[in-house]
Write a protein that holds these residues in place. Structure first.
Motif, mmCIF file in Angstrom:
data_model
loop_
_atom_site.group_PDB
_atom_site.id
_atom_site.type_symbol
_atom_site.label_atom_id
_atom_site.label_comp_id
_atom_site.label_asym_id
_atom_site.label_seq_id
_atom_site.Cartn_x
_atom_site.Cartn_y
_atom_site.Cartn_z
ATOM 1 N N GLN A 37 149.859 49.292 83.316
ATOM 2 C CA GLN A 37 150.001 50.257 82.410
ATOM 3 C C GLN A 37 149.354 49.869 80.958
ATOM 4 O OE1 GLN A 37 154.303 50.174 82.361
ATOM 5 N NE2 GLN A 37 154.405 51.952 83.399
ATOM 6 N N CYS A 38 148.797 48.468 81.018
ATOM 7 C CA CYS A 38 148.378 48.193 79.662
ATOM 8 C C CYS A 38 146.839 48.333 79.204
ATOM 9 C CB CYS A 38 148.343 46.648 79.566
ATOM 10 S SG CYS A 38 150.153 46.111 79.713
ATOM 11 N N PHE A 39 146.380 49.600 79.918
ATOM 12 C CA PHE A 39 144.809 49.650 79.535
ATOM 13 C C PHE A 39 144.907 51.200 78.844
ATOM 14 C CE2 PHE A 39 145.053 46.966 83.026
ATOM 15 C CZ PHE A 39 143.912 46.049 82.608
ATOM 16 N N SER A 40 144.078 51.430 77.660
ATOM 17 C CA SER A 40 143.872 52.560 77.080
ATOM 18 C C SER A 40 143.002 53.572 78.106
ATOM 19 C CB SER A 40 142.806 52.354 75.923
ATOM 20 O OG SER A 40 141.590 52.254 76.225
ATOM 21 N N GLU A 41 142.750 54.779 77.684
ATOM 22 C CA GLU A 41 142.147 55.937 78.270
ATOM 23 C C GLU A 41 140.831 55.409 78.756
ATOM 24 O OE1 GLU A 41 142.538 59.093 75.698
ATOM 25 O OE2 GLU A 41 140.797 58.938 74.972
ATOM 26 N N THR A 42 140.065 54.673 77.730
ATOM 27 C CA THR A 42 138.738 54.129 77.964
ATOM 28 C C THR A 42 138.724 52.941 79.131
ATOM 29 O OG1 THR A 42 138.819 52.912 75.898
ATOM 30 C CG2 THR A 42 137.888 55.319 76.113
ATOM 31 N N GLY A 43 139.802 52.433 79.582
ATOM 32 C CA GLY A 43 139.905 51.468 80.273
ATOM 33 C C GLY A 43 140.067 50.131 79.414
ATOM 34 N N THR A 44 140.158 50.175 78.126
ATOM 35 C CA THR A 44 140.043 48.882 77.116
ATOM 36 C C THR A 44 141.628 48.286 77.750
ATOM 37 O OG1 THR A 44 139.054 49.884 75.494
ATOM 38 C CG2 THR A 44 140.611 48.142 74.863
ATOM 39 N N ASP A 45 141.417 46.851 77.963
ATOM 40 C CA ASP A 45 142.784 46.070 78.095
ATOM 41 C C ASP A 45 143.456 45.654 76.801
ATOM 42 O OD1 ASP A 45 144.579 44.297 78.679
ATOM 43 O OD2 ASP A 45 143.400 43.101 80.289
ATOM 44 N N CYS A 46 144.436 46.284 76.639
ATOM 45 C CA CYS A 46 145.080 46.322 75.276
ATOM 46 C C CYS A 46 145.874 45.223 75.000
ATOM 47 C CB CYS A 46 146.074 47.588 74.984
ATOM 48 S SG CYS A 46 145.380 49.144 75.214
ATOM 49 N N ARG A 47 145.928 44.152 76.187
ATOM 50 C CA ARG A 47 146.263 42.868 75.866
ATOM 51 C C ARG A 47 145.192 42.067 75.227
ATOM 52 N NH1 ARG A 47 148.098 42.346 81.917
ATOM 53 N NH2 ARG A 47 145.694 42.745 81.992
ATOM 54 N N ILE A 83 142.556 52.380 69.455
ATOM 55 C CA ILE A 83 142.174 52.730 70.633
ATOM 56 C C ILE A 83 142.140 54.453 70.458
ATOM 57 C CG2 ILE A 83 143.450 51.180 72.195
ATOM 58 C CD1 ILE A 83 146.008 53.075 72.350
ATOM 59 N N ASN A 84 141.431 54.898 71.235
ATOM 60 C CA ASN A 84 140.896 56.242 71.205
ATOM 61 C C ASN A 84 142.192 57.290 71.081
ATOM 62 O OD1 ASN A 84 138.297 56.027 70.997
ATOM 63 N ND2 ASN A 84 137.740 57.009 73.025
ATOM 64 N N GLU A 85 143.157 57.024 71.897
ATOM 65 C CA GLU A 85 144.490 58.016 71.998
ATOM 66 C C GLU A 85 145.050 58.098 70.404
ATOM 67 O OE1 GLU A 85 143.470 55.501 73.954
ATOM 68 O OE2 GLU A 85 144.495 55.593 76.016
ATOM 69 N N MET A 86 145.043 56.599 69.769
ATOM 70 C CA MET A 86 145.759 56.846 68.496
ATOM 71 C C MET A 86 144.898 57.337 67.488
ATOM 72 S SD MET A 86 148.932 56.387 68.732
ATOM 73 C CE MET A 86 149.561 56.025 67.120
ATOM 74 N N LEU A 95 149.090 51.457 72.152
ATOM 75 C CA LEU A 95 149.442 52.271 73.438
ATOM 76 C C LEU A 95 150.560 52.563 73.841
ATOM 77 C CD1 LEU A 95 147.550 52.546 75.870
ATOM 78 C CD2 LEU A 95 148.531 50.402 77.018
ATOM 79 N N ARG A 96 151.759 52.038 73.229
ATOM 80 C CA ARG A 96 152.987 52.183 73.447
ATOM 81 C C ARG A 96 153.209 53.534 72.627
ATOM 82 N NH1 ARG A 96 154.244 46.914 72.037
ATOM 83 N NH2 ARG A 96 154.434 45.638 73.887
ATOM 84 N N HIS A 97 152.515 53.573 71.453
ATOM 85 C CA HIS A 97 152.854 54.878 70.604
ATOM 86 C C HIS A 97 152.208 56.077 71.176
ATOM 87 C CE1 HIS A 97 154.617 52.176 67.653
ATOM 88 N NE2 HIS A 97 154.920 53.190 66.995
ATOM 89 N N SER A 98 150.931 55.870 71.693
ATOM 90 C CA SER A 98 149.852 56.914 72.224
ATOM 91 C C SER A 98 150.843 57.560 73.839
ATOM 92 C CB SER A 98 148.683 56.323 72.446
ATOM 93 O OG SER A 98 148.541 55.506 73.772
#
Lengths: 417, 417
Positions: free
Chosen positions: B48-58, B66-69, B285-288
């Motif tokens: 679950q740690c990945f953004s919509e573009t596949g970025t590893d948020c860790r 991240i794009n979502e935010m 990511l959590r927020h998004s």
């Protein structure tokens, strides 16, 4: 004797595969990050959101960080928790902020802001960490190269320079498993730092202990505690130590900290309160629950070692096979840290970077380990083995060796003309 | 007519109870924080740690967020995601950093760093937010009071001052539900800001939209989109908008952001890369995942409103009963935000603060809403109703009213002597 045509053919064959490989940055691999999933679930209920002193970690406040993390970092660095400020996710950001405050406000009572000088300088042991040097460039701080010897910076030169010139205001140090050479400062070097007598009353040592627990072998390097030594000479105000969990937990979502004398910490907290109400305590709390003791941290570092060390060994083996016979090609075998540093014949590093890029392998920019990105001999390569998988490394390593040999051939051909 | 002796007796009775009450800061209550527990479990597995573009948020990276935010904040502020930089947990810290960079590097090509001026000034609509003013003090920026009228800052004065004096470099604005008055800038005021023609080429409006979605009534205030207006006049480089989820999710562990023109955002990202590799993307990511759309945010704000609004109404009721008959005592009834602002007879605010503290009720320091902590008339109190429980407020409100009446009595007695 290297066979240019054979090497070129080998290079073209690898290039034709169209692989994309990245050995440019000291990033943990997905596998390493995957070992920390317990931190994601360690705080999942409202009643777990409180620190040991009852602080609600979801709310405002706590500029200095929660006690649990101040204590843990204190224990890791060998200082009292009162000497520790816990930051956000980036120790680099803490260093930047220290510099920014020094520029605008100076570092102690009675000393003028650094921006009020026509020119100030920092000593930069080289090769060193590119982001340290980039910060100096950003702030317009002149950089003076100091050779990094086998046991630390050339202390004869450091002592001479700082005692003579009061516009020299600081030095960058990565005292353990230095980026990129893996050097750990000897006891003598640390003791000479502890006794430093700078001409500048506002001189500061940026002691970036980024790899403090990042051992890779059974014979890890030992670094003296700089504050224990400096206190003997009443010199502890000189030192600002930094570390983080970026390469312990998550590089993007870890916790940073700094340690210094009580004088400095008090002043910094007084100034920090204008900047923020406090950093993310909930993430501090997560970390404190996963890492209750130094031993918990050490256990996690063993896990990292088990993933990382084989990558270093793979490279050593390939380098030995492919480059062992070559004169003037050496590489480090550090007891810890994130890098291998390769020394090549003069004038070939940039060409290796170009050739590698041409075949899909991104290396750290040649020159990056030097101020202003200028490697005076163009002969140092920083190699970052941690991010790629073992399979990727097994592809990248022969390519890298091929590029090195090609670059050396090209240079010999030019020399012969 | 107030009865001094009766009031004193009442005061002593309350004081004797030895209660500890705090109405000093605009902090969410534990009950509010308790409504966000779903964010603690929204990312609990490695995959679950990945953004919509596949970025590893860790891992490292993602300076801009991240794009979502970026998209969510963009939608909330009415700007494109490319105009948004997502920060750490503190929008105050983002403002501080903007100021620090302006001091050391200036805000645009061809303009000198603000620290190179003998003196620069900021306009400060008053009453205003103490932490804005504290930042100016920290940076040595002179502050010029501008009256905050019913529909925003006195724009005649603002226009006059900024057009005449090129050492005036900025203005602090909380354009919606301003701290502490609850004022929202009228369309005309926003349009006049959009058309501002400052003498300084490097003038900046700090548009701190801290309460952008923080409505308390069914008739919320409407604020024009400053960038939409400013773009009509090619004036969007003037504006730096800030907001955060500090009072949406967690005040200590939320996500901040800033928005500006593409010019400014590009420059800021160029400079930010020297400061950090990127903020905590895992918390982004959590927020998004909890706030996928603006509607998700609005739903959460309804929950906050349901907890906060009764606290405001309780105070209005007690104030009306106890203070309604008094001349020269007024209080705001804002449609949103975190504060009630009370105007008292001149020369009584500090005394009310003292009396309240003496009986265990901590109020915001009188004078805090003014630059240098100096309320010229000593008649403004900022009241923060959100943190105490309704029960605590029911105790605090009569005490506060008692202190106000006592202070007025004391002052009348002095006047009569």
């Amino acid at each position: 004797m290297l066979d240019y045509n054979a090497l070129l053919a080998q290079y073209e064959t690898i290039k034709a595969k169209g692989k994309k490989l990245d050995m440019s940055r000291g990033k943990p691999s997905p596998e390493q990050l995957g070992t920390m999933s317990r931190i994601l679930t360690v705080v999942t209920h409202n009643d777990q959101c409180f620190s040991e002193t009852g602080t609600d970690c979801r709310n405002y406040g706590g500029l200095e960080g929660i006690n649990e993390m101040r204590r843990l970092f204190g224990n890791l660095m060998g200082v009292s928790m009162e000497q520790v400020i816990v930051g956000g996710n980036s120790s680099l950001n803490m260093m930047f902020d220290v510099l920014a405050r020094a520029m605008l406000h100076g570092v102690k009572e009675g000393c003028k802001p650094w921006c009020k000088y026509d020119q100030i300088s920092f000593l930069c042991p080289v090769p060193g960490y590119d982001r340290h040097f980039a910060m100096c460039e950003f702030f317009g701080i002149n950089m003076i190269n100091v050779p990094l010897l086998k046991d630390g910076p050339d202390m004869d030169l450091v002592e001479k320079l700082v005692s003579e010139d009061e516009t020299i205001k600081g030095i960058w140090c990565v005292p353990k498993y230095a980026n990129p050479t893996g050097t750990t400062y000897s006891d003598e070097v640390v003791r000479r730092f502890a006794q430093l007598k700078p001409a500048a009353k506002d001189f500061r040592v940026f002691w970036d202990n980024a790899y403090i627990v990042h051992d890779l072998t059974d014979t890890p390097d030992q670094l003296l505690n700089i504050f224990e030594e400096a206190e003997k000479y009443g010199n502890d105000d000189l030192f600002l130590e930094f570390m983080s969990t970026s390469k312990i937990s998550y590089s993007g979502a870890g916790i940073s900290c700094m340690a210094s004398s009580r004088n400095n910490i008090n002043r910094i907290l007084q100034e920090m309160k204008f900047q923020t109400i406090g950093h993310d305590k909930l993430n501090q709390l997560r970390h404190s629950k996963v890492f209750r003791t130094v031993d918990d941290v050490k256990a996690q570092m063993q896990v990292h070692r088990s993933i990382i060390a084989p990558k270093f060994y793979l490279l050593y083996r390939v380098f030995e096979e492919e480059l062992g016979p070559l004169e003037n090609v050496q590489w480090t075998k550090p007891n810890g840290g994130y890098f291998i540093c390769m020394t090549l014949p003069n004038g070939t590093a940039k060409r290796v970077e170009e050739l590698a890029a041409g075949a899909g392998l991104v290396l750290t920019k040649a020159g990056a380990p030097f101020p202003y990105g200028k490697d005076p001999n163009d002969n140092v390569l920083r190699i970052a083995p941690t991010y790629p998988s073992l399979n990727e490394l097994a592809e990248a390593a022969p390519l890298l060796c091929c590029c090195i040999k090609l670059a050396i051939c090209e240079r010999e051909q030019i020399a012969q003309k």
